[in-house]
Design an enzyme around this catalytic site. Structure first.
Site, PDB file in Angstrom:
ATOM      1  CE1 TYR A 217      76.104 -10.657  42.702  1.00 43.39           C
ATOM      2  CE2 TYR A 217      74.951 -10.777  44.811  1.00 43.39           C
ATOM      3  CZ  TYR A 217      75.423 -10.040  43.738  1.00 43.39           C
ATOM      4  OH  TYR A 217      75.222  -8.685  43.709  1.00 43.39           O
TER       5      TYR A 217
ATOM      6  CG  HIS B  14      75.894  -3.946  49.350  1.00 40.82           C
ATOM      7  ND1 HIS B  14      76.670  -3.178  48.511  1.00 40.82           N
ATOM      8  CD2 HIS B  14      75.669  -5.121  48.694  1.00 40.82           C
ATOM      9  CE1 HIS B  14      76.917  -3.848  47.387  1.00 40.82           C
ATOM     10  NE2 HIS B  14      76.325  -5.028  47.478  1.00 40.82           N
TER      11      HIS B  14
END
Length: 245
Positions: A26, A123
């Site tokens: 991920y 992020h």
């Protein structure tokens, strides 16, 4: 502004090889990292074999030092988020994340860091091997350690011209107006003084009105209007600074 935390849903911990592999897949998603451009690792030979390398470290530790334990921790997951208002590049965000984690974890830790660019707020995702490849010990941290991590993140972030505000482990963004504290304090004190003066003027005006001194009463009335206008302007400034517009 930057926020660093461990995802609340999982408490930032990974408890199986399968979950570790899924997490790494991920965070390294090519669509989120510009085809792996913003993925790097420490003590990882090849980012595309990260999971295998981390599991190999664990296997070696189990063979030489540790015995597998129930609900064993295979890895840790950290997130470091930035506000769009910071106007940072993906390269800068990635650099901040690398500096932060290297200082916090030390040179022997085994981890990858991936910068996601698929959302307005850039992020970093950090996946840390729970087993140190040098010492073969399990990673340990407590609340004080997490506070130290936040302090490190704050300090390094400030080098790039912005700061973190506290949040409850959520990706929440707000502008830090701490630099305006003194200004707001001074304005508030001035408002209090103006209010005191205004009260005195009211008493004087009342006295003059009772004595029918029309000329002076007119002058005092005009002065009071000016005072009210001044206070309204100060209130507008306070509101402007507080809302950050």
């Amino acid at each position: 502004m930057t926020v660093i935390y461990m995802p609340k849903q999982s408490n930032g911990t990974v408890h199986s090889a399968k979950d570790l592999n899924q997490l790494i897949d991920y965070v390294m998603n090519s669509e989120k990292t510009n085809d792996f451009e913003y993925v790097s690792g420490q003590n990882i030979l090849d980012i595309h074999s990260t999971c295998d390398e981390m599991l190999a470290t664990r296997t070696m530790a189990n063979a030489l030092k540790n015995k597998p334990q129930k609900n064993e921790r295979f890895g840790y997951h950290f997130v470091q988020s930035f506000s769009p208002d910071d106007h940072l590049t993906p390269e800068q965000v990635h650099e901040i994340g690398c500096k932060t984690m290297k200082e916090y974890l030390g040179s022997s830790a085994e981890f990858i860091i991936a910068t996601h660019t698929d959302k307005p707020h850039l992020h970093n995702h950090i996946v840390l091997n729970a087993t140190d490849p040098l010492t073969l010990n399990k990673f340990q941290q407590n609340k004080n350690d997490l506070e130290r991590l936040k302090e490190i993140s704050d300090r390094i972030s400030k080098e790039y011209g912005f700061a973190r505000r506290a949040c409850c482990n959520k990706e929440i963004f707000s502008i830090d107006f701490s630099e305006y504290k003194n200004i707001i304090s001074e304005i508030s004190a001035t408002k209090s003084e103006l209010k005191r003066i205004g009260n005195n003027i009211n008493q004087i005006a009342k006295h003059l009105n009772e004595n029918k001194n029309n000329q002076t009463k007119e002058w005092m009335s005009d002065y009071q209007k000016q005072l009210e206008n001044l206070e309204e302007k100060i209130q507008e400034v306070v509101l402007f600074i507080s809302e950050g517009e």
